[in-house]
Scaffold this motif. Structure first.
Motif, PDB file in Angstrom:
ATOM      1  N   VAL A 571      52.434  33.274  40.814  1.00 17.51           N
ATOM      2  CA  VAL A 571      51.526  32.133  40.680  1.00 17.51           C
ATOM      3  C   VAL A 571      51.921  31.391  39.411  1.00 17.51           C
ATOM      4  N   LYS A 572      52.069  30.061  39.523  1.00 19.36           N
ATOM      5  CA  LYS A 572      52.465  29.300  38.337  1.00 19.36           C
ATOM      6  C   LYS A 572      51.266  28.596  37.736  1.00 19.36           C
ATOM      7  N   ARG A 573      51.117  28.808  36.450  1.00 19.53           N
ATOM      8  CA  ARG A 573      50.060  28.116  35.738  1.00 19.53           C
ATOM      9  C   ARG A 573      50.448  26.656  35.573  1.00 19.53           C
ATOM     10  N   LYS A 574      49.485  25.760  35.730  1.00 14.62           N
ATOM     11  CA  LYS A 574      49.777  24.342  35.547  1.00 14.62           C
ATOM     12  C   LYS A 574      50.234  24.071  34.127  1.00 14.62           C
ATOM     13  N   LYS A 575      51.206  23.172  34.011  1.00 13.59           N
ATOM     14  CA  LYS A 575      51.711  22.844  32.678  1.00 13.59           C
ATOM     15  C   LYS A 575      51.009  21.596  32.152  1.00 13.59           C
ATOM     16  N   ARG A 579      45.303  22.237  27.999  1.00 12.76           N
ATOM     17  CA  ARG A 579      45.541  23.631  28.308  1.00 12.76           C
ATOM     18  C   ARG A 579      44.449  24.540  27.757  1.00 12.76           C
ATOM     19  N   LYS A 582      41.364  24.296  29.872  1.00 10.35           N
ATOM     20  CA  LYS A 582      41.478  24.585  31.293  1.00 10.35           C
ATOM     21  C   LYS A 582      41.967  26.008  31.550  1.00 10.35           C
ATOM     22  N   VAL A 583      42.768  26.516  30.676  1.00 15.49           N
ATOM     23  CA  VAL A 583      43.314  27.840  30.904  1.00 15.49           C
ATOM     24  C   VAL A 583      42.694  28.811  29.914  1.00 15.49           C
ATOM     25  N   VAL A 584      42.058  29.795  30.453  1.00 16.78           N
ATOM     26  CA  VAL A 584      41.427  30.769  29.574  1.00 16.78           C
ATOM     27  C   VAL A 584      42.391  31.928  29.393  1.00 16.78           C
ATOM     28  N   ASN A 585      43.127  31.853  28.340  1.00 16.11           N
ATOM     29  CA  ASN A 585      44.101  32.903  28.078  1.00 16.11           C
ATOM     30  C   ASN A 585      43.403  33.985  27.263  1.00 16.11           C
ATOM     31  N   ILE A 586      42.761  34.871  27.978  1.00 15.08           N
ATOM     32  CA  ILE A 586      41.813  35.735  27.288  1.00 15.08           C
ATOM     33  C   ILE A 586      42.466  36.859  26.520  1.00 15.08           C
ATOM     34  N   ASP A 587      43.704  37.140  26.820  1.00 16.88           N
ATOM     35  CA  ASP A 587      44.287  38.279  26.130  1.00 16.88           C
ATOM     36  C   ASP A 587      45.779  38.072  25.916  1.00 16.88           C
ATOM     37  N   PRO A 588      46.133  37.252  24.969  1.00 17.65           N
ATOM     38  CA  PRO A 588      47.546  36.937  24.789  1.00 17.65           C
ATOM     39  C   PRO A 588      48.312  38.087  24.136  1.00 17.65           C
ATOM     40  N   THR A 589      48.483  39.131  24.906  1.00 18.67           N
ATOM     41  CA  THR A 589      49.170  40.293  24.360  1.00 18.67           C
ATOM     42  C   THR A 589      50.668  40.139  24.562  1.00 18.67           C
ATOM     43  N   HIS A 590      51.319  39.529  23.628  1.00 14.94           N
ATOM     44  CA  HIS A 590      52.768  39.367  23.774  1.00 14.94           C
ATOM     45  C   HIS A 590      53.458  40.678  23.449  1.00 14.94           C
TER      46      HIS A 590
ATOM     47  N   ALA B  71      51.270  38.678  39.738  1.00 16.31           N
ATOM     48  CA  ALA B  71      52.150  38.245  38.656  1.00 16.31           C
ATOM     49  C   ALA B  71      51.976  36.741  38.467  1.00 16.31           C
ATOM     50  N   GLN B  73      53.368  33.246  36.306  1.00 18.89           N
ATOM     51  CA  GLN B  73      54.305  32.622  35.391  1.00 18.89           C
ATOM     52  C   GLN B  73      53.563  31.551  34.613  1.00 18.89           C
ATOM     53  N   PRO B  78      56.297  37.428  28.369  1.00 13.36           N
ATOM     54  CA  PRO B  78      56.006  38.602  29.195  1.00 13.36           C
ATOM     55  C   PRO B  78      54.843  39.389  28.618  1.00 13.36           C
ATOM     56  N   THR B  80      51.711  38.562  28.807  1.00 18.24           N
ATOM     57  CA  THR B  80      50.503  37.762  28.646  1.00 18.24           C
ATOM     58  C   THR B  80      49.593  37.975  29.848  1.00 18.24           C
ATOM     59  N   ARG B  83      43.548  34.660  32.948  1.00 13.87           N
ATOM     60  CA  ARG B  83      42.459  34.548  33.911  1.00 13.87           C
ATOM     61  C   ARG B  83      42.428  33.090  34.356  1.00 13.87           C
ATOM     62  N   GLU B  88      43.643  25.751  37.988  1.00 10.21           N
ATOM     63  CA  GLU B  88      44.584  25.951  36.880  1.00 10.21           C
ATOM     64  C   GLU B  88      45.944  26.457  37.325  1.00 10.21           C
ATOM     65  N   ILE B  89      46.172  26.510  38.624  1.00 17.08           N
ATOM     66  CA  ILE B  89      47.487  26.934  39.092  1.00 17.08           C
ATOM     67  C   ILE B  89      48.146  25.815  39.891  1.00 17.08           C
ATOM     68  N   GLU B  90      49.461  25.888  39.975  1.00 15.04           N
ATOM     69  CA  GLU B  90      50.210  24.910  40.761  1.00 15.04           C
ATOM     70  C   GLU B  90      49.942  25.176  42.233  1.00 15.04           C
TER      71      GLU B  90
END
Lengths: 591, 160
Positions: A571-575, A579, A582-590, B71, B73, B78, B80, B83, B88-90
């Protein structure tokens, strides 16, 4: 979502490749008859599902007018679709939006009918998967195939459930008169369209858009296939490969000790015309299959033409000049007039595999089949509708139409941009004659095969029923302890001939395992002799009036039903955009 | 695989999708397996969706909530965890399939719309590290499983 690599991938890889690999030696296997029949039901339901999905869910949208059907979003209205204001729109989309009929509506939109069929087909293919699961344990990733036969036992319950889905439909339908909503009812008969035409080609007599329920006329896959073809007949001349057809054969029947005794036989056929007598295909010998990687992203040590048993797969993504991840399988036949072209060089010839190849090899399809079929059913073999109305169905060698007489100044007078003019496809530089290997032949043969296999399942079930409770219901012979240093397995996936070759090392471990799969034969790149692959060849000799909307290329490309792009689906997140909100990046565990 | 009748369907579906043959691509399925071993409320069904594509549609219909684990992108590196909702997706509005093997989650959701079943799932995603052939997750991705499981549990109201 590695999702949906769809049925084709699932079956191709899990049913048929398994089968190819579990035949220790395909010519001497000792699978009991019930095992063969069980496998045939598993494959058969898979074939029917795969061909229905291809027609409706991949190919049909190339032909249906999305705007006329009220479809303004994906997947029905892709980016290649021309705008309705495009002067070429009536050339691209020809299925009538307002066809005069006798019913209460006055005019009828056939595009709406076909989209409704798309939805019904989703349900029918699911029912096919149910049969696969009844006999194969689950679907699409069948686990019911084992060395020596099948894992499922033959039970009356399984037979009854399958018949219910196939033709009984809870109301006691029969193979000759299947209940509405069953698989056989949806598949229909090759005569369906002809009967509708003979009755006056009245859209009011079509289900969904007309005044009748499914079953009267139309509402079947074979009706839809022929109906769409009638509006796009120049594709009987577009999309030809080499008139070289190859099949390993599938669906055992009759004398099980004879591996060539199959519903769809093994063999090769050169030329798309009808067999002069009874079907008499040329032999297929495993030692004559070669692969070449001249233009593929692989390297070979030593000889550049390798048989699968000595094959190599060494990727080289930076290989200069390469343009494909597909190898080039070729068949070597010294008696083939095209062998070794260019003359004097050693080599082999590209072959097409798939439903058209199987049906051609089996003698069930050939250039002019539709002409003969209509004639035999006392229906004039003439296109009854659309811009080509009045044109006779082509037979082998018939010249291609003059598009100027249809779309140009001699007909609809659709303007082309610049200095382009509508060409005579029978003249330079096209010089096209009908040879039975076109895009439309591929579509027609696929759906006729679907019909043949769906109806053959009735007989398989009857033969299985006779074994219920008998000693002959055994579906598997334990393969024993035979080992072969070198072996190969062949079968037919819905998309064509599938072979696996295996070699054991001295320690009993597998040393080499090479697969030559259907889409590799068809989508192969140019080989070391400079000979392009079958699908590449099929892309030549077409008139593409607007390169910005190359629907012609798409339609021919889809006719092959490629098995590509199976690998990764994320699944691709919109670019861009907002951001953070709109995008809830709740756990940016790099990492 | 047939879905239960609409009236018998549990209101919450947790659907793990992906290809377990390609290492981290299978993260969704691995999580679903993990959740199947957990004592979940009666209203929750966990399903391994694998690579079933449009066959998953009927399972997603007639639910109050659909949680998909896959998964993702997202180009944030990698490991990350995301939710996302379908806004929010293409969604591939202009895509044209070149092969039936390109059917993916957005395609399935689009077909669902057309069939009259608008499905608005919560997508819990993990950006993969390694998509090569193999049954195991990368160690770094495997280590994230407890966190992802916690997120799913939060999503179904089981944790704060």
């Amino acid at each position: 979502m590695a999702a949906a690599k769809n049925v084709g991938f699932a079956y191709g890889f899990n049913v048929h490749n398994e089968d190819a690999s579990i035949h220790p030696r395909p010519d001497t296997d000792d699978i009991p008859e019930a095992g063969h029949l069980t496998r045939d039901v598993i494959y058969g339901s898979n074939y029917v599902a795969s061909h229905i999905v291809h027609l409706y869910h991949l190919a049909a949208l190339d032909f249906i007018d999305p705007a006329a059907a009220g479809l303004d979003k994906a997947p029905f209205c892709p980016s290649h679709a021309p705008d309705q204001s495009d002067p070429l729109y009536p050339y691209y989309y020809r299925i009538p939006t307002a066809m005069a009929g006798s019913g209460s509506a006055g005019t009828y939109n056939l595009n709406v009918y076909l989209v409704a069929q798309y939805v019904i087909a989703l349900k029918i293919r699911r029912m096919c998967n149910q049969i696969t699961a009844i006999w194969g344990g689950r679907a699409p990733f069948v686990q019911g195939l084992t060395p020596g036969g099948a894992a499922t036992s033959v039970s009356q319950d399984a037979i009854d459930k399958t018949r219910e889905i196939l033709y009984e439909g809870g109301v006691g339908g029969t193979p000759a008169s299947p209940a509405p909503g069953t698989i056989l009812s949806f598949v229909g008969q090759p005569t369906d369209f002809a009967l509708w035409v003979a009755d006056g080609a009245d859209p009011a007599k079509l289900p969904i858009i007309g005044d009748v329920s499914p079953g009267a006329f139309g509402g079947t896959m074979l009706f839809d296939t022929v109906a769409v073809a009638m509006f796009y007949p120049e594709y009987f001349w577009y999309g030809n490969a080499y008139e070289r057809f190859l099949a390993y054969g599938v669906f055992e029947k009759g004398d099980l000790s004879n591996p060539d005794e199959r519903l769809l036989r093994r063999g090769r056929k050169i030329g798309g015309d009808k067999y002069p007598g009874t079907p008499n295909p040329l032999a297929v010998l495993q030692q004559n299959v070669f692969e070449n990687v001249a233009n593929s992203y692989y390297t070979y040590q030593g000889t550049q033409w390798k048989q699968p048993l000595s094959g190599e797969t060494t990727p080289e993504p930076r290989k200069t000049g390469a343009y494909s991840w597909v190898k080039s399988p070729r068949y070597k036949d010294l008696s083939d007039p095209d062998w070794g072209t260019p003359v004097g060089k050693p080599g082999a010839v590209p072959y097409e595999v798939g439903p058209l190849a199987r049906m051609q090899v089996n003698g069930d399809y050939y250039a002019g089949f539709l002409y003969d079929f209509y004639t035999a059913n006392s229906v004039p073999p003439v296109i009854p509708v659309g811009p080509f109305a009045g044109v006779t169905f082509p037979r082998y060698g018939d010249p291609a139409p003059n598009l100027n007489n249809i779309f140009g100044t001699g007909g609809m007078n659709i303007p082309l941009s610049g200095t382009l003019t509508w060409p005579d496809l029978n003249a330079d530089p096209y010089n096209l004659t009908y040879v039975g290997g076109s895009a439309l032949d591929r579509y027609a043969a696929r759906q006729l095969e679907c019909w043949k296999v769906a109806n053959a399942m009735v007989g398989w079930l009857n033969r299985l029923e006779a074994k219920v409770g008998q000693a002959t219901s055994k579906t598997r012979t334990p393969p024993g302890d035979r080992f072969y240093r070198k072996s190969y397995g062949w079968t037919e996936a819905p998309r064509g001939a599938l072979g696996h070759w295996m070699k054991l090392g001295t320690n009993g471990k597998i040393e080499k395992y090479q697969c030559v799969v259907p889409s590799t034969w068809n989508a192969s790149p140019k080989d070391g002799l400079g000979i392009i692959g079958p699908a590449e060849k099929a892309m030549t000799q077409m008139f593409v009036p607007d390169i910005n909307h190359p629907l012609e290329v798409l339609r021919v490309g889809h006719s092959w039903d490629f098995c590509t792009a199976c690998a990764v689906h994320v699944v691709k997140r919109k670019k861009g955009g907002k951001r953070e909100e709109k995008v809830v990046n709740i756990d940016p565990t790099h990492l | 695989m047939s879905a239960p009748a609409p009236t018998e369907r549990k209101p919450i579906l947790i659907l793990g999708v992906g290809n377990i043959l390609l290492k981290d691509e299978g993260i969704g399925v691995h999580i679903a397996e993990r959740l199947q071993a957990v004592d979940l409320p009666d209203e929750v069904e966990v399903l391994e969706g694998g690579v079933l594509g449009v066959d998953l549609l009927e399972h997603m219909e007639h639910r109050e909530k659909v949680i998909i684990i896959d998964a993702v992108q997202g180009d944030m590196g990698p490991g990350t965890i995301y939710r996302l909702t379908r806004k929010e997706i293409e969604m591939g509005e202009n895509r044209c399939l070149s092969s039936l093997h390109e059917i993916d989650l957005p395609y399935v959701l689009n077909v669902g719309d057309f069939m009259g079943h608008y499905i608005d799932p919560v997508i819990i995603g993990v950006e993969p590290k390694d998509l090569s052939v193999g049954l195991d997750l990368s160690p770094e991705i495997e280590a994230l499983i407890p966190k992802v499981v916690d997120l799913v549990m939060k999503e179904i109201g089981q944790m704060n």
